[in-house]
Design an enzyme around this catalytic site. Structure first.
Site, PDB file in Angstrom:
ATOM      1  N   TYR A  63     -46.101  52.143  51.692  1.00  0.00           N
ATOM      2  CA  TYR A  63     -44.753  52.174  51.083  1.00  0.00           C
ATOM      3  C   TYR A  63     -44.552  51.109  50.016  1.00  0.00           C
ATOM      4  CZ  TYR A  63     -44.137  49.029  55.123  1.00  0.00           C
ATOM      5  OH  TYR A  63     -44.300  48.061  56.084  1.00  0.00           O
ATOM      6  N   LYS A  64     -45.586  50.279  49.783  1.00  0.00           N
ATOM      7  CA  LYS A  64     -45.441  49.263  48.731  1.00  0.00           C
ATOM      8  C   LYS A  64     -45.985  49.842  47.419  1.00  0.00           C
ATOM      9  CE  LYS A  64     -46.048  45.588  52.203  1.00  0.00           C
ATOM     10  NZ  LYS A  64     -44.664  45.187  52.436  1.00  0.00           N
ATOM     11  N   ARG A 108     -39.542  36.488  45.420  1.00  0.00           N
ATOM     12  CA  ARG A 108     -40.766  37.163  44.985  1.00  0.00           C
ATOM     13  C   ARG A 108     -40.419  38.112  43.852  1.00  0.00           C
ATOM     14  NH1 ARG A 108     -43.642  39.617  50.276  1.00  0.00           N
ATOM     15  NH2 ARG A 108     -41.744  40.872  50.175  1.00  0.00           N
ATOM     16  N   PHE A 144     -48.767  37.239  57.610  1.00  0.00           N
ATOM     17  CA  PHE A 144     -47.527  37.956  57.881  1.00  0.00           C
ATOM     18  C   PHE A 144     -47.233  37.922  59.388  1.00  0.00           C
ATOM     19  CE2 PHE A 144     -44.848  41.684  58.422  1.00  0.00           C
ATOM     20  CZ  PHE A 144     -43.966  41.547  57.358  1.00  0.00           C
ATOM     21  N   ASP A 204     -56.031  42.859  56.035  1.00  0.00           N
ATOM     22  CA  ASP A 204     -54.720  43.479  55.869  1.00  0.00           C
ATOM     23  C   ASP A 204     -54.538  43.680  54.365  1.00  0.00           C
ATOM     24  OD1 ASP A 204     -51.983  43.867  55.370  1.00  0.00           O
ATOM     25  OD2 ASP A 204     -51.372  42.724  57.133  1.00  0.00           O
TER      26      ASP A 204
HETATM   27  C1  LIG Z   1     -48.911  41.843  54.924  1.00  0.00           C
HETATM   28  C2  LIG Z   1     -48.173  42.738  55.862  1.00  0.00           C
HETATM   29  N1  LIG Z   1     -48.756  43.076  57.025  1.00  0.00           N
HETATM   30  C3  LIG Z   1     -48.128  43.878  57.919  1.00  0.00           C
HETATM   31  C4  LIG Z   1     -46.869  44.370  57.660  1.00  0.00           C
HETATM   32  C5  LIG Z   1     -46.187  45.213  58.702  1.00  0.00           C
HETATM   33  O1  LIG Z   1     -46.092  46.534  58.317  1.00  0.00           O
HETATM   34  P1  LIG Z   1     -45.271  47.571  59.233  1.00  0.00           P
HETATM   35  O2  LIG Z   1     -43.904  47.019  59.405  1.00  0.00           O
HETATM   36  O3  LIG Z   1     -45.235  48.810  58.397  1.00  0.00           O
HETATM   37  O4  LIG Z   1     -45.979  47.720  60.506  1.00  0.00           O
HETATM   38  C6  LIG Z   1     -46.249  44.061  56.451  1.00  0.00           C
HETATM   39  C7  LIG Z   1     -44.890  44.580  56.147  1.00  0.00           C
HETATM   40  O5  LIG Z   1     -44.297  44.326  55.139  1.00  0.00           O
HETATM   41  C8  LIG Z   1     -46.906  43.217  55.537  1.00  0.00           C
HETATM   42  O6  LIG Z   1     -46.354  42.870  54.377  1.00  0.00           O
END
Ligand SMILES: Cc1ncc(COP(=O)(O)O)c(C=O)c1O
Length: 411
Positions: free
Chosen positions: A233-234, A382, A131, A208
């Site tokens: 939040y997911k 997705r 990500f 992560d």
């Molecule tokens: C795999 C992954 N890592 C990190 C993040 C970043 O999260 P945040 O924007 O809450 O810091 C996300 C956000 O969707 C994500 O999907």
């Protein structure tokens, strides 16, 4: 050739009728006009009782108890909620998980802490498909600490393997930072296998968990994971911008020092003294006042997952993604759509990704019609199937809508 839609819908109805978690579908608020919500892997739905829970919070905890609520319940909430997430979803004992900040901020704190905890080691291993925030943070931390980034370039659909990692870790590696479930393909990494290889090299392993927490069971303690960060939040349905969580293995607590040393990470928060001394326990990961209001929504979802059990959630997740792949084979592959997720259900998390050059436009049409997956650059849709709030019929409704939107895109 006969249209497979009717058979797929029949299969979906039968699976829903036999679904032991089906009763929980009703625990979520209805969204008028939405016939298929396939984005629970981005933003989980609110529970039906949340408006009342929030109103009670405002009326009582905040409105009546006022600042006394800090002493009565809020001071310890980040640790208590961390323990709850750990027990329900992470396979981790109490005292090693806190809720705070955002995923991005916690990743930064732990990357910096890990770099400092392995002096003399010069490399941070990261994956090029990870990500963006994970990659950007690693670049920033490398620039700040002088670490060199070692990029893994795994197969984009199958994701990173034990062999990929074994090929790059060495006595130069300080930290390996990877996603448990790939945000694009949904590929599920071998957490115990990779963690073992990294630790055998004397490096720290950070996962992560954004796309696996609450949908894929794991055993962070048993598998020897050092560090982990995930969002709420997911699949934990904490609501937009709800804070993240971080796990630090207990025997690293004295050793690891995160860089944003605010008053909430101090040994004695209210000493207000001239010098900083870090808390000896997991509270050291906090920095400032916790976002209590944003910690409300996830609590109901944690109860629901605990009641259902994470293993049953995973079983339904597999059933949903298997049905989605079957529907893909029968309805979308003939239209030239590519499967961008692993076929083996043991190798994928809770979402299935499909690709087609016209999917940006298709997604726009689907959203207008109340079918809500998400689009990921360059041409992926997705199908995020959050097990407690998504039915098999909803899944087929979504795939049928993708087929219909593709068929009608020129009209
Ligand atoms: C795999 C992954 N890592 C990190 C993040 C970043 O999260 P945040 O924007 O809450 O810091 C996300 C956000 O969707 C994500 O999907």
């Amino acid at each position: 050739m006969t249209d497979p839609s009717a058979a797929l819908l029949d299969a979906a109805r039968a699976l829903d009728a036999a679904d032991p978690l089906a009763a929980h579908l009703d625990a979520f608020l209805e969204a008028p006009g939405v016939t298929a919500y396939l984005d629970g892997n981005s933003l989980g739905r609110p529970l039906r009782d949340l408006p009342e829970r929030m109103a009670a919070f405002v009326r009582e905890d905040w409105g009546t108890r006022l600042i006394r609520s800090w002493d009565e319940q809020w001071m310890t909430l980040p640790m208590e909620l961390g323990d709850r997430i750990a027990a329900v979803a992470l396979g981790a004992a109490a005292g090693q998980t806190v809720v705070a900040d955002s995923t991005s901020v916690l990743l930064y704190k732990l990357m910096r802490a890990a770099a400092a905890a392995r002096p003399g080691r010069t490399e941070l291993v990261i994956e090029e498909g990870n990500f963006p925030t994970d990659r950007f943070l690693a670049e920033g931390v490398a620039a700040e600490t002088g670490l060199t980034l070692r990029w893994l370039t795994p197969d984009p659909v199958q994701g990173v393997t034990v062999d990929d990692v074994a090929a790059v870790v060495s006595d130069r590696t300080a930290l390996v930072s990877l996603s448990h479930v790939d945000y694009r393909s949904g590929a599920l990494a071998d957490m115990p296998g990779i963690t073992a290889v990294v630790r055998a090299a004397g490096a720290l392993m950070m996962w992560d968990l954004c796309h696996s927490a609450g949908v894929v069971p794991m055993q962070l303690d048993e598998w020897g994971v050092d560090l982990a960060v995930g969002c709420t939040y997911k699949y934990l349905n904490g609501g937009p911008g709800s804070p993240a969580f971080a796990y630090v293995r207990r025997d690293l607590h004295g050793e690891l020092r995160q860089p944003i040393q605010g008053w909430w990470s101090a040994a004695d928060i209210f000493a207000m003294g001239p010098e900083y001394a870090p808390a000896a326990d997991i509270r050291q990961l906090l920095s400032g006042t916790p976002p209590v209001t944003s910690m409300l929504a996830m609590q109901g979802m944690l109860d629901l997952i605990a009641q259902s059990t994470i293993d049953a959630v995973r079983a339904k997740s597999r059933s949903l993604t298997e049905l989605a792949v079957r529907a893909y084979d029968e309805l979308l592959a003939p239209e030239g759509v590519r499967l961008l997720s692993p076929r083996d259900p043991d190798r994928r998390g809770g979402h299935v990704t499909i690709g087609h050059p016209d999917f940006r436009e298709v997604t726009r049409r689907l959203w207008a019609d109340g079918v809500i997956p998400d689009f990921r650059f360059p041409d992926g849709i997705r199908l995020g199937l959050s097990p407690l709030s998504t039915s098999h019929v909803e899944t087929i409704t979504g795939v049928l809508a993708v087929r219909d939107a593709l068929a009608s895109r020129d009209s």
